[in-house]
Design an enzyme around this catalytic site. Structure first.
Site, mmCIF file in Angstrom:
data_model
loop_
_atom_site.group_PDB
_atom_site.id
_atom_site.type_symbol
_atom_site.label_atom_id
_atom_site.label_comp_id
_atom_site.label_asym_id
_atom_site.label_seq_id
_atom_site.Cartn_x
_atom_site.Cartn_y
_atom_site.Cartn_z
ATOM 1 N N CYS A 114 0.816 -1.220 0.000
ATOM 2 C CA CYS A 114 0.000 0.000 0.000
ATOM 3 C C CYS A 114 0.850 1.272 0.000
ATOM 4 C CB CYS A 114 -0.950 0.010 1.193
ATOM 5 S SG CYS A 114 -2.130 -1.354 1.147
ATOM 6 N N HIS A 250 -3.018 7.673 1.803
ATOM 7 C CA HIS A 250 -3.455 6.326 1.431
ATOM 8 C C HIS A 250 -4.850 6.112 2.015
ATOM 9 C CE1 HIS A 250 -3.798 2.128 0.843
ATOM 10 N NE2 HIS A 250 -3.555 1.788 2.100
ATOM 11 N N ASN A 280 -9.980 0.524 -0.322
ATOM 12 C CA ASN A 280 -8.518 0.532 -0.257
ATOM 13 C C ASN A 280 -7.976 -0.120 -1.534
ATOM 14 O OD1 ASN A 280 -5.821 0.082 0.258
ATOM 15 N ND2 ASN A 280 -6.128 -0.668 2.344
HETATM 16 O O1 UT7 Z 1 -3.760 -0.602 3.533
HETATM 17 C C1 UT7 Z 1 -2.892 -1.260 4.380
HETATM 18 C C2 UT7 Z 1 -3.098 -0.850 5.756
HETATM 19 N N1 UT7 Z 1 -4.343 -1.353 6.274
HETATM 20 C C3 UT7 Z 1 -4.998 -0.667 7.176
HETATM 21 O O2 UT7 Z 1 -4.588 0.411 7.509
HETATM 22 C C4 UT7 Z 1 -6.205 -1.309 7.836
HETATM 23 C C5 UT7 Z 1 -6.188 -1.003 9.304
HETATM 24 N N2 UT7 Z 1 -7.261 -1.623 10.040
HETATM 25 C C6 UT7 Z 1 -8.553 -1.229 9.936
HETATM 26 O O3 UT7 Z 1 -8.894 -0.383 9.145
HETATM 27 C C7 UT7 Z 1 -9.562 -1.818 10.910
HETATM 28 O O4 UT7 Z 1 -8.863 -2.508 11.929
HETATM 29 C C8 UT7 Z 1 -10.576 -2.764 10.235
HETATM 30 C C9 UT7 Z 1 -11.517 -1.969 9.366
HETATM 31 C C10 UT7 Z 1 -9.838 -3.807 9.418
HETATM 32 C C11 UT7 Z 1 -11.401 -3.460 11.326
HETATM 33 O O5 UT7 Z 1 -12.051 -2.501 12.143
HETATM 34 P P1 UT7 Z 1 -11.989 -2.643 13.721
HETATM 35 O O6 UT7 Z 1 -12.796 -1.554 14.280
HETATM 36 O O7 UT7 Z 1 -10.535 -2.698 14.093
HETATM 37 O O8 UT7 Z 1 -12.748 -3.999 13.975
HETATM 38 P P2 UT7 Z 1 -12.207 -5.308 14.688
HETATM 39 O O9 UT7 Z 1 -11.217 -6.003 13.836
HETATM 40 O O10 UT7 Z 1 -11.812 -4.956 16.092
HETATM 41 O O11 UT7 Z 1 -13.536 -6.179 14.752
HETATM 42 C C12 UT7 Z 1 -14.665 -5.772 15.544
HETATM 43 C C13 UT7 Z 1 -15.762 -6.769 15.360
HETATM 44 C C14 UT7 Z 1 -15.325 -8.213 15.531
HETATM 45 O O12 UT7 Z 1 -16.379 -8.922 16.177
HETATM 46 P P3 UT7 Z 1 -16.317 -9.207 17.763
HETATM 47 O O13 UT7 Z 1 -15.077 -10.019 17.963
HETATM 48 O O14 UT7 Z 1 -16.254 -7.867 18.410
HETATM 49 O O15 UT7 Z 1 -17.589 -9.951 18.000
HETATM 50 C C15 UT7 Z 1 -15.199 -8.713 14.120
HETATM 51 O O16 UT7 Z 1 -15.396 -10.110 14.012
HETATM 52 O O17 UT7 Z 1 -16.282 -6.668 14.031
HETATM 53 C C16 UT7 Z 1 -16.304 -7.969 13.446
HETATM 54 N N3 UT7 Z 1 -16.110 -7.814 12.004
HETATM 55 C C17 UT7 Z 1 -17.122 -7.601 11.151
HETATM 56 N N4 UT7 Z 1 -18.441 -7.490 11.341
HETATM 57 C C18 UT7 Z 1 -19.209 -7.250 10.261
HETATM 58 C C19 UT7 Z 1 -14.946 -7.834 11.298
HETATM 59 N N5 UT7 Z 1 -15.193 -7.627 9.995
HETATM 60 C C20 UT7 Z 1 -16.528 -7.488 9.887
HETATM 61 C C21 UT7 Z 1 -17.382 -7.239 8.793
HETATM 62 N N6 UT7 Z 1 -18.710 -7.126 9.028
HETATM 63 N N7 UT7 Z 1 -16.922 -7.101 7.537
#
Ligand code: UT7
Length: 323
Positions: A114, A250, A280
């Site tokens: 990225c 980005h 992204n």
């Molecule tokens: O480009 C390269 C660099 N990449 C980035 O910069 C990405 C950085 N990370 C992020 O943008 C975020 O961490 C994400 C968007 C990937 C995830 O967001 P988050 O607020 O960190 O969510 P999380 O991973 O803590 O997940 C929260 C909850 C989980 O459920 P529980 O364990 O709380 O029950 C996940 O299983 O959301 C759940 N979850 C989803 N729910 C519905 C994860 N993906 C999804 C989804 N739909 N697509």
């Protein structure tokens, strides 16, 4: 004679097919509300069957050349940032070179996922500054849809396909009127490999593999390292962040863009965001965002623009440019 790498043109190419959050909710256990609230993404473009990274890159390159009023024959360097090459080899950049009908110069790929566009821009700038090339196409192009695990809702909703390009021209500093690449900063830390990687490749597994990400851990690093890169690029130029007209980040997550603004006390209205429409697009995201803001008239000639990006490796960086 000191040379400056001046931006002569910008271009973009997106696949035609739009995939909405609701479309994805029909495939995996997710919802439009979750994706929008957690990322800001509303839709993304996905490449058609048979549409390759080089096809998108060629489209963006042709648009950038048209914007610059130049022909492929005027270019003697292509640096293409991609983590999703057409084939393991040769470099996708050479496919673009031949598609454009170029018979001279050199073309090669840069791999910083990225952060790739910032690395490619920094590389091309060094070639131009040393007089080793006169005009460069710097391209970020990806088909991340091909390396996603479409069963993994935590990653498959985040990414899209596309390509963006700029034409850089070496001009004597005295004639550049302050325009051009002013400073770049690139950085990697290979110890952070496991946070974001693809679990396949020709040497390790003999497969293409799928993207794997510890989203939370990447998120935490992103705000910290992106801020560091932006401050460092400005420090190298002796410029204050407050003097920057536009931030072109980005596009990984709207919450990361907002977090960087809060950390560095930046005006969010100066940050270009295309995350809602593109998702992204990895190495393509910065030039796609740049192109959209140039095209809609926000970024104008003479504006001071700070680009930044972070991705797998981990790799991150920033580039300060007077347009
Ligand atoms: O480009 C390269 C660099 N990449 C980035 O910069 C990405 C950085 N990370 C992020 O943008 C975020 O961490 C994400 C968007 C990937 C995830 O967001 P988050 O607020 O960190 O969510 P999380 O991973 O803590 O997940 C929260 C909850 C989980 O459920 P529980 O364990 O709380 O029950 C996940 O299983 O959301 C759940 N979850 C989803 N729910 C519905 C994860 N993906 C999804 C989804 N739909 N697509």
């Amino acid at each position: 004679m000191t040379l400056r790498s001046v931006v002569r043109g910008v271009g973009a190419r997106l696949p035609d097919t739009i995939v909405t959050n609701d479309d994805l909710a029909a495939r995996v256990d997710t919802s439009d509300a979750w994706i929008r609230e957690r990322t800001g993404i509303r839709e993304r473009r996905i490449a058609a069957v048979g549409e390759k990274t080089s096809d998108l890159a060629e489209g963006a390159a042709r648009a950038a050349l048209a914007d610059a009023r130049l022909d492929p024959a005027d270019i003697d360097l292509i640096v293409l940032a991609t983590a999703t090459p057409d084939l393991t080899f040769p470099a996708t950049a050479t496919r673009v070179q031949s598609a454009l009908g170029m018979t001279r110069g050199a073309a090669f790929d840069v791999q910083a996922v990225c952060a790739g566009f910032v690395f490619a821009l920094s590389t091309a700038d060094n070639f131009l500054a040393r007089g080793q090339a006169r005009r460069a196409l710097v391209i970020g192009a990806e088909t991340f849809s091909r390396i996603l695990d479409w069963e993994d809702r935590a990653t498959c909703v985040l990414f899209g396909d596309g390509a963006g390009a700029v034409v850089l021209e070496a001009q004597p500093e005295a004639e550049a009127d302050g325009r051009g690449v002013i400073s770049t900063f690139i950085r990697t830390d290979g110890r952070l490999h496991d946070l974001l990687y693809v679990d396949g490749g020709p040497s390790a597994t003999g497969t293409v593999g799928n993207l794997r990400m510890q989203g939370n851990a990447v998120f935490r690093r992103a705000v910290e390292h992106i801020s560091e890169a932006m401050v460092e690029a400005c420090a190298r130029a002796g410029t204050d962040l407050k003097d920057v007209d536009w931030f072109v980040p980005h596009q990984a997550n709207q919450r990361i863009l907002d977090g960087v603004c809060r950390k560095l006390d930046l005006d969010p209205a100066k940050t270009i965001s295309t995350i809602a429409r593109h998702g992204n697009t990895s190495a393509a995201s910065v030039p796609l965002a740049l192109e959209s803001a140039v095209r809609d008239g926000r970024i104008k000639r003479g504006d001071l623009v700070l680009m930044e990006a972070l991705g797998g490796g981990m790799a991150w960086g920033a580039a300060l440019i007077r347009m």
